[in-house]
Design a protein around this motif. Structure first.
Motif, mmCIF file in Angstrom:
data_model
loop_
_atom_site.group_PDB
_atom_site.id
_atom_site.type_symbol
_atom_site.label_atom_id
_atom_site.label_comp_id
_atom_site.label_asym_id
_atom_site.label_seq_id
_atom_site.Cartn_x
_atom_site.Cartn_y
_atom_site.Cartn_z
ATOM 1 N N MET A 125 44.433 39.107 19.489
ATOM 2 C CA MET A 125 45.823 39.503 20.523
ATOM 3 C C MET A 125 46.560 38.293 20.543
ATOM 4 S SD MET A 125 44.265 39.893 24.593
ATOM 5 C CE MET A 125 43.301 38.594 24.441
ATOM 6 N N PRO A 126 48.186 37.877 20.633
ATOM 7 C CA PRO A 126 48.617 36.522 19.910
ATOM 8 C C PRO A 126 49.201 36.048 20.858
ATOM 9 C CG PRO A 126 50.270 38.330 20.859
ATOM 10 C CD PRO A 126 48.667 39.274 21.198
ATOM 11 N N ARG A 127 49.061 34.579 21.087
ATOM 12 C CA ARG A 127 49.439 33.498 21.195
ATOM 13 C C ARG A 127 47.648 32.754 21.736
ATOM 14 N NH1 ARG A 127 51.337 30.740 26.999
ATOM 15 N NH2 ARG A 127 50.753 33.404 27.843
ATOM 16 N N MET A 128 46.734 33.519 22.369
ATOM 17 C CA MET A 128 45.537 32.910 22.673
ATOM 18 C C MET A 128 45.029 35.090 21.942
ATOM 19 S SD MET A 128 43.301 31.684 25.795
ATOM 20 C CE MET A 128 44.520 29.553 25.966
ATOM 21 N N ASP A 129 43.305 34.731 22.006
ATOM 22 C CA ASP A 129 42.683 35.705 21.016
ATOM 23 C C ASP A 129 42.003 35.839 22.509
ATOM 24 O OD1 ASP A 129 40.388 34.173 20.731
ATOM 25 O OD2 ASP A 129 41.114 34.014 18.571
ATOM 26 N N GLY A 130 40.974 36.760 22.463
ATOM 27 C CA GLY A 130 40.214 37.283 23.512
ATOM 28 C C GLY A 130 38.900 36.583 23.766
ATOM 29 N N VAL A 131 38.582 36.122 22.544
ATOM 30 C CA VAL A 131 37.304 34.997 22.406
ATOM 31 C C VAL A 131 37.362 33.705 22.807
ATOM 32 C CG1 VAL A 131 35.842 33.833 20.070
ATOM 33 C CG2 VAL A 131 36.150 36.383 20.258
ATOM 34 N N THR A 132 38.859 33.025 22.734
ATOM 35 C CA THR A 132 39.303 31.883 22.792
ATOM 36 C C THR A 132 39.460 31.510 24.065
ATOM 37 O OG1 THR A 132 40.265 31.408 20.520
ATOM 38 C CG2 THR A 132 41.199 29.926 22.898
ATOM 39 N N ALA A 133 40.000 32.915 24.808
ATOM 40 C CA ALA A 133 39.879 32.987 26.555
ATOM 41 C C ALA A 133 38.472 32.948 26.920
ATOM 42 C CB ALA A 133 40.961 33.824 26.798
ATOM 43 N N ILE A 134 37.458 33.381 26.635
ATOM 44 C CA ILE A 134 36.786 33.476 27.043
ATOM 45 C C ILE A 134 35.533 32.196 27.481
ATOM 46 C CG2 ILE A 134 34.162 34.630 27.522
ATOM 47 C CD1 ILE A 134 35.324 36.814 25.450
ATOM 48 N N ARG A 135 35.916 31.922 26.072
ATOM 49 C CA ARG A 135 35.374 30.226 26.263
ATOM 50 C C ARG A 135 36.265 29.278 27.148
ATOM 51 N NH1 ARG A 135 36.074 30.330 20.431
ATOM 52 N NH2 ARG A 135 34.384 31.073 19.008
ATOM 53 N N GLU A 136 37.386 29.443 27.571
ATOM 54 C CA GLU A 136 38.129 28.691 28.459
ATOM 55 C C GLU A 136 37.773 29.310 29.801
ATOM 56 O OE1 GLU A 136 41.576 26.297 28.989
ATOM 57 O OE2 GLU A 136 39.825 26.018 28.028
ATOM 58 N N LEU A 137 37.608 31.056 30.123
ATOM 59 C CA LEU A 137 36.818 31.091 31.831
ATOM 60 C C LEU A 137 35.994 30.282 32.280
ATOM 61 C CD1 LEU A 137 38.485 34.933 31.295
ATOM 62 C CD2 LEU A 137 39.768 32.696 32.801
ATOM 63 N N ALA A 138 35.104 30.248 30.571
ATOM 64 C CA ALA A 138 33.560 29.891 30.912
ATOM 65 C C ALA A 138 33.908 28.452 30.995
ATOM 66 C CB ALA A 138 33.502 30.018 29.651
ATOM 67 N N ARG A 139 34.788 27.439 30.682
ATOM 68 C CA ARG A 139 34.947 25.652 30.383
ATOM 69 C C ARG A 139 35.223 26.091 31.855
ATOM 70 N NH1 ARG A 139 38.443 21.957 30.356
ATOM 71 N NH2 ARG A 139 40.099 23.173 29.788
ATOM 72 N N LEU A 140 36.137 26.643 32.481
ATOM 73 C CA LEU A 140 37.251 26.113 33.231
ATOM 74 C C LEU A 140 36.096 26.629 35.286
ATOM 75 C CD1 LEU A 140 40.309 27.532 32.864
ATOM 76 C CD2 LEU A 140 39.740 25.432 33.250
ATOM 77 N N GLY A 141 35.363 27.237 34.745
ATOM 78 C CA GLY A 141 33.817 27.273 35.502
ATOM 79 C C GLY A 141 34.714 28.628 36.457
ATOM 80 N N VAL A 142 35.776 29.433 36.125
ATOM 81 C CA VAL A 142 35.640 30.868 36.460
ATOM 82 C C VAL A 142 34.779 31.899 36.418
ATOM 83 C CG1 VAL A 142 37.416 33.070 36.320
ATOM 84 C CG2 VAL A 142 38.529 30.653 35.808
ATOM 85 N N ARG A 143 34.687 32.604 37.723
ATOM 86 C CA ARG A 143 33.702 33.451 38.007
ATOM 87 C C ARG A 143 33.383 34.538 37.684
ATOM 88 N NH1 ARG A 143 33.312 36.906 41.705
ATOM 89 N NH2 ARG A 143 35.064 37.394 43.021
ATOM 90 N N ALA A 144 34.780 34.551 37.454
ATOM 91 C CA ALA A 144 34.706 36.659 36.809
ATOM 92 C C ALA A 144 34.022 36.820 35.205
ATOM 93 C CB ALA A 144 36.049 36.668 36.161
ATOM 94 N N ARG A 145 33.343 38.308 35.200
ATOM 95 C CA ARG A 145 32.212 38.008 34.580
ATOM 96 C C ARG A 145 33.682 38.892 33.603
ATOM 97 N NH1 ARG A 145 27.308 36.332 35.471
ATOM 98 N NH2 ARG A 145 26.338 36.990 37.287
ATOM 99 N N VAL A 146 33.247 38.371 31.724
ATOM 100 C CA VAL A 146 34.329 39.420 30.902
ATOM 101 C C VAL A 146 33.436 40.684 29.818
ATOM 102 C CG1 VAL A 146 35.148 38.838 29.100
ATOM 103 C CG2 VAL A 146 35.342 36.960 30.478
#
Length: 211
Positions: A61-82
């Motif tokens: 995806m543009p702007r931020m790809d999925g892998v980067t987003a997954i890492r960011e969600l983990a870093r932020l402690g978001v509880r959602a499963r990806v």
């Protein structure tokens, strides 16, 4: 599972694809679609705001790809499963996504009920893998690391610098055909099909480093 529907966030840069995925879950009491995102950055923002149970995440995806987003969600402690939902099942897509923290990896040709079961399993924290992805990962586990030769590493470094086969051949004082042969060996050892994927996997495995 409780009677509470699984709350979903759909992430894909193609509106038509998002509409199709939403349509698969609309009307099914097991699920509730909270929202949609068109790129990884928006996905991170919405996941923090909406608190979904499962994020259906595209990768490219543009702007931020999925892998980067997954890492960011983990870093932020978001509880959602990806749960990755994508068209691509190459090593250079699958391995980084799983390593980044994805709970599962399904392909977009999955049948409706297979996707529904995958979301339910992801919500429970269970690993979800499409058959082709599972086979690929098992191959990685079973296949002993086949080290690249010194010459192959030289060629891979030049490829990473953007040189053509002809330029690499001139620098190494070998024929262009020999460069092509080495590249085929590199692809086979890394489990990839093209130059870009070879470079990506080489960086991921530490065969190449940013100078």
């Amino acid at each position: 599972m409780s009677d509470t529907p699984i709350r979903l966030l759909i992430v894909d840069d193609h509106p038509i694809v998002r509409d199709g995925i939403r349509g698969m879950f609309t009307g099914d009491p097991r699920f509730e679609v909270l929202g949609e995102a068109g790129d990884g950055a928006q996905a991170v923002d919405l996941a923090r705001a909406l608190d979904p149970d499962v994020v259906l995440m595209d990768l490219r995806m543009p702007r931020m790809d999925g892998v980067t987003a997954i890492r960011e969600l983990a870093r932020l402690g978001v509880r959602a499963r990806v749960l990755v939902l994508t068209t691509y099942d190459t090593d250079s897509d699958v391995l980084p996504a799983i390593e980044a923290g994805a709970t599962g990896y399904l392909l977009k040709d999955a049948a409706r009920e297979e996707l529904a079961r995958g979301v339910e399993a992801a919500a429970r924290g269970e690993a979800v893998l499409s058959p082709s992805v599972a086979t690929r990962l098992m191959g990685q586990v079973r296949r002993p690391a086949d080290p690249l030769s010194g010459r192959e590493l030289e060629i891979l470094r030049l490829v990473a610098q953007g040189t053509t086969n002809r330029e690499a051949a001139a620098r190494l004082f070998i024929s262009e055909a020999t460069v092509k042969t080495h590249l085929l060996h590199i692809y086979a050892k890394l489990g990839v099909n093209d130059r870009a994927a070879a470079v990506a996997v080489a960086y991921q495995r530490g065969l190449l480093t940013v100078e």
